[in-house]
Enzyme design. Structure first.
Site, PDB file in Angstrom:
ATOM      1  N   GLY A 196      -1.442  -6.607  -1.050  1.00  0.00           N
ATOM      2  CA  GLY A 196      -1.449  -5.354  -1.794  1.00  0.00           C
ATOM      3  C   GLY A 196      -0.383  -4.420  -1.266  1.00  0.00           C
ATOM      4  O   GLY A 196       0.633  -4.850  -0.700  1.00  0.00           O
ATOM      5  N   SER A 197      -0.610  -3.145  -1.430  1.00  0.00           N
ATOM      6  CA  SER A 197       0.403  -2.148  -1.070  1.00  0.00           C
ATOM      7  C   SER A 197       0.512  -1.986   0.442  1.00  0.00           C
ATOM      8  O   SER A 197      -0.441  -2.216   1.196  1.00  0.00           O
ATOM      9  CB  SER A 197       0.058  -0.802  -1.702  1.00  0.00           C
ATOM     10  OG  SER A 197      -1.057  -0.214  -1.054  1.00  0.00           O
ATOM     11  N   GLY A 201      -2.284  -1.659   3.388  1.00  0.00           N
ATOM     12  CA  GLY A 201      -2.142  -2.580   4.508  1.00  0.00           C
ATOM     13  C   GLY A 201      -2.153  -1.875   5.852  1.00  0.00           C
ATOM     14  O   GLY A 201      -2.749  -2.361   6.817  1.00  0.00           O
ATOM     15  N   GLU A 247       0.067  -9.349   3.371  1.00  0.00           N
ATOM     16  CA  GLU A 247       1.239  -9.618   2.526  1.00  0.00           C
ATOM     17  C   GLU A 247       1.403  -8.392   1.649  1.00  0.00           C
ATOM     18  O   GLU A 247       0.606  -8.147   0.745  1.00  0.00           O
ATOM     19  CB  GLU A 247       1.003 -10.887   1.698  1.00  0.00           C
ATOM     20  CG  GLU A 247       2.292 -11.552   1.240  1.00  0.00           C
ATOM     21  CD  GLU A 247       2.754 -11.073  -0.117  1.00  0.00           C
ATOM     22  OE1 GLU A 247       3.779 -10.348  -0.155  1.00  0.00           O
ATOM     23  OE2 GLU A 247       2.110 -11.381  -1.118  1.00  0.00           O
ATOM     24  N   CYS A 257       5.937  -8.051  -6.143  1.00  0.00           N
ATOM     25  CA  CYS A 257       6.309  -7.374  -4.904  1.00  0.00           C
ATOM     26  C   CYS A 257       7.637  -7.872  -4.356  1.00  0.00           C
ATOM     27  O   CYS A 257       8.336  -7.146  -3.660  1.00  0.00           O
ATOM     28  CB  CYS A 257       5.210  -7.535  -3.859  1.00  0.00           C
ATOM     29  SG  CYS A 257       4.760  -9.244  -3.516  1.00  0.00           S
TER      30      CYS A 257
END
Length: 511
Positions: free
Chosen positions: A252-253, A257, A274, A308
């Protein structure tokens, strides 16, 4: 410029008919906990809206804290009080192979859900879902060759062995853009390692996780080994803070994170992250500008720009900057916008209204900070509904500007001028991210040496290139740890040194 981007798709091949199908889920109003579909203890729900039509697709129940605690307890019990983690790796691999087969049988359902939930082109969704099972097979096959135990000769004499044992209960939290594959790269290695798992599905796109749960139920996967709940932020944080959870695997963002890393660090829980990216593509002076523009425009259409690892910062020599920006705008803005079930479409809608508003806000920031809009920038005129945005190209972008430094997560490309090869690499590295990159050049040695100087988890050559079987992950704020390949199994294992006076009876390579 051609509007085809090098891709021809037949019209009228049945993809539109898929829109008429119902929701291929049996229990979106329940959670899969301890091997059963259980009613939620919370009354909260989330409405999933088709991003192409803005119509309600289905409603899913949202877990509250009690629901999440129930799922964690089931996973904890399955790990501590059943023999799952003590099975031979080959036995766990058999279960994972069964999941792979079940997912292949349900590929059409998963592809339909992916398109209806977030707007991914159905042509792509159908093909991608057919390949998800291969990830489970990869990790199941890896079990046969992996060094689960390595014998040593202790300094003090006797018998020594380093064994790799399951880390414990895993909380798998995934983003909404590609949930099936993100789940696969967490659940498959976790189960092969002997862990038990709580999958926290994203409210915007929970369907693929529920398909996995239905497959687990069909094959009789032992109760509590895999649990699936859908939750928003508050209940999700409980999964991260609960001491019964040994590891978090998150995609995610970067902002979320960082929060997860701080919580896990405070209680010494394991984690892999990630995260986001702002990935550069460097076009050296020996490479054809038209070929580079065509390649980058086509790649950015993938998932409608919601990737991403997208190559969204394009760095090119100042003397060729304007020519390249016009070529890129020509290809990118000519991409056919359409219903994701239309096989002739090359780019579909963004996943939700808030995502379109986010992208629009970044376009306005780009204009306000002096970037030159050379293509797109608004909503397409021929679409009176759906969360569509025009493919957008900015030229003359300052590398320190907002649109060059922050992840937009939409079809917006920035062209940045560089004064030299060294300057181009410096610009590429001037970011808090380091997920992906690419170098466009006809000189293979030049490409290799540049790749070694770029601070990024992956560096491709002459296009967007990624291979999860080589490992996926990022430098800096793009993440921590790797998914895919053998490296993707290691975070689900803890090495233990066992030193004995002599070899135990019945010792073998997998005992």
């Amino acid at each position: 410029m051609s509007s085809q981007l090098g891709v021809d798709r037949p019209v009228g091949d049945g993809h539109f008919a898929a829109r008429e199908a119902g929701v291929p889920l049996r229990h979106p109003d329940r959670f899969f906990i301890d091997g059963r579909w259980v009613a939620p203890l919370s009354a909260s729900s989330f409405a999933i809206v088709d991003p192409a039509t803005e119509e309600l697709y289905y409603t899913v129940s949202l877990a509250g804290e009690a629901d999440m605690s129930h799922a964690i307890a089931a996973a904890r019990t399955a790990f501590d009080r059943t023999g799952w983690s003590l099975l031979e790796p080959a036995e766990r691999a058999e279960w994972v192979h069964k999941l792979a087969e079940g997912l292949r049988r349900r590929a059409d359902d998963a592809g339909l859900l992916w398109t209806r939930q977030v707007g991914v082109l159905h042509t792509m969704a159908s093909a991608a879902m057919a390949r998800v099972g291969a990830t489970y097979d990869f990790y199941a096959d890896l079990a046969a060759d992996f060094e689960w135990q390595v014998r040593h000769s202790p300094m003090q004499g006797g018998f020594g062995v380093v064994v790799r044992e399951a880390v414990g209960v895993v909380g798998a939290i995934v983003a909404w853009n590609t949930p099936a594959s993100l789940i696969a790269y967490k659940v498959a290695p976790a189960l092969v390692a002997g862990c038990t798992v709580v999958v926290k599905a994203p409210p915007e796109a929970p369907g693929e996780a529920y398909v996995l749960a239905e497959v687990a139920e069909e094959i009789g996967l032992p109760a509590g080994v895999l649990n699936v709940v859908t939750a928003d932020r508050d209940a999700s944080e409980l999964l991260v803070t609960d001491p019964r959870v040994d590891k978090i695997a998150f995609t995610g963002s970067s902002a979320v994170g960082k929060r997860i890393a701080s919580i896990c660090g405070s209680r010494m829980a394991r984690y892999t992250l990630e995260l986001g990216g702002k990935s550069p593509a460097i076009i050296f002076d020996d490479y054809d500008l038209d070929a580079a523009a065509k390649s980058l425009a086509a790649a950015e259409c993938t998932l409608n720009g919601q990737v991403c690892a997208s190559l969204t910062r394009v760095i090119v020599g100042r003397d060729r900057h304007d020519e390249f920006a016009e070529a890129l705008a020509g290809y990118f803005t000519a991409a056919r916008i359409g219903d994701p079930f239309d096989s002739s479409a090359q780019i579909g809608p963004l996943a939700m209204e808030r995502q379109r508003e986010r992208v629009e806000s970044y376009i306005q920031k780009g204009l306000a900070e002096g970037a030159r809009l050379v293509g797109g920038g608004g909503r397409p005129k021929d679409f009176d509904r759906g969360f569509y945005i025009e493919p957008t190209v900015f030229a003359g972008v300052d590398n320190q500007s907002t649109i060059a430094q922050e992840e937009i997560f939409g079809p917006v490309l920035s062209v940045i001028p560089a004064d030299s090869e060294q300057h181009a690499i410096e610009l590429a590295n001037q970011t808090v991210f380091g997920l992906n990159a690419s170098v466009f050049t006809n000189d293979i040695d030049r490409a290799y040496h540049a790749a070694r100087r770029i601070r990024s988890g992956t560096v491709g050559h002459n296009g967007f290139r990624s291979d999860p079987r080589m490992g996926v992950g990022g430098f800096k704020q793009s993440g921590f740890g790797r998914e895919g390949n053998r490296d993707g199994l290691l975070p689900y294992l803890e090495p233990k040194s066992v030193i004995l006076d002599e070899i135990p009876a019945g010792y073998g390579p997998l005992n």
